[in-house]
Design a protein around this motif. Structure first.
Motif: not given
Length: 167
Positions: A26-34, A8-16, A59-69
């Motif tokens: 194999e040790r990477e959990i997430l790789r994202a370019r913002t 869900h977090f990955e989808s949230w990132l992509t949507d923004r 993640v703080s923005d995500y947990n708080a329901g904020r929608t940053p670009s």
């Protein structure tokens, strides 16, 4: 601080506007370019996750329901050079008008307002896995491109029809 539902977090990132990239180990959990850079979350041998501080702020923005670009790409010299290089091919294929509004686009490097600056738009957004290939690209005014954001391809077509006044 971690994320309970990583998918869900990955989808949230992509949507923004962020790009979720393939893991390089194999040790990477997430790789994202913002808009703040490329961030990698690792798990150590015990499974403990290490989140970079810049990503924790997101993640703080995500947990708080904020929608940053979080758009991953900024208009810089390399992007402008690539647009210039594609301009001829794309205007030859599609004509000199903006994909969305059909107004004539200025040639790259010529004087224009920031909103009228020519940009390369992707039909299938790169954030949604679309290729950065001329077959997936068209030209648009910067302002029109911003309106479209990371819509799906059918949504971009509907926006084009609306902006051109089609019913």
């Amino acid at each position: 601080m971690t994320v309970r539902d990583l998918a869900h977090f990955e989808s949230w990132l992509t949507d923004r506007g962020a790009e979720v990239l393939d893991a390089s180990s194999e040790r990477e959990i997430l790789r994202a370019r913002t808009s703040t850079g490329t961030h990698v979350v690792y798990a150590d041998k015990t499974g403990k996750q290490r989140w970079p501080k810049e990503l924790l702020a997101i993640v703080s923005d995500y947990n708080a329901g904020r929608t940053p670009s979080l758009a991953a790409t900024k208009r810089g010299g390399a992007a402008r050079r690539k647009t210039r290089g594609r301009y001829v091919a794309l205007t030859k294929r599609d004509g000199p008008g903006c994909f969305y509004c059909a107004r004539i686009l200025p040639a790259p490097g010529t004087h224009s307002t920031p909103d009228d600056e020519v940009t390369t738009e992707h039909l299938v957004s790169r954030a949604h896995g679309g290729p950065d290939h001329v077959s997936n690209c068209f030209l648009a005014h910067f302002a029109c491109n911003q309106i479209a954001g990371h819509l799906s391809a059918p949504e971009k077509i509907k926006l084009r029809e609306m902006m051109r006044g089609a019913k």
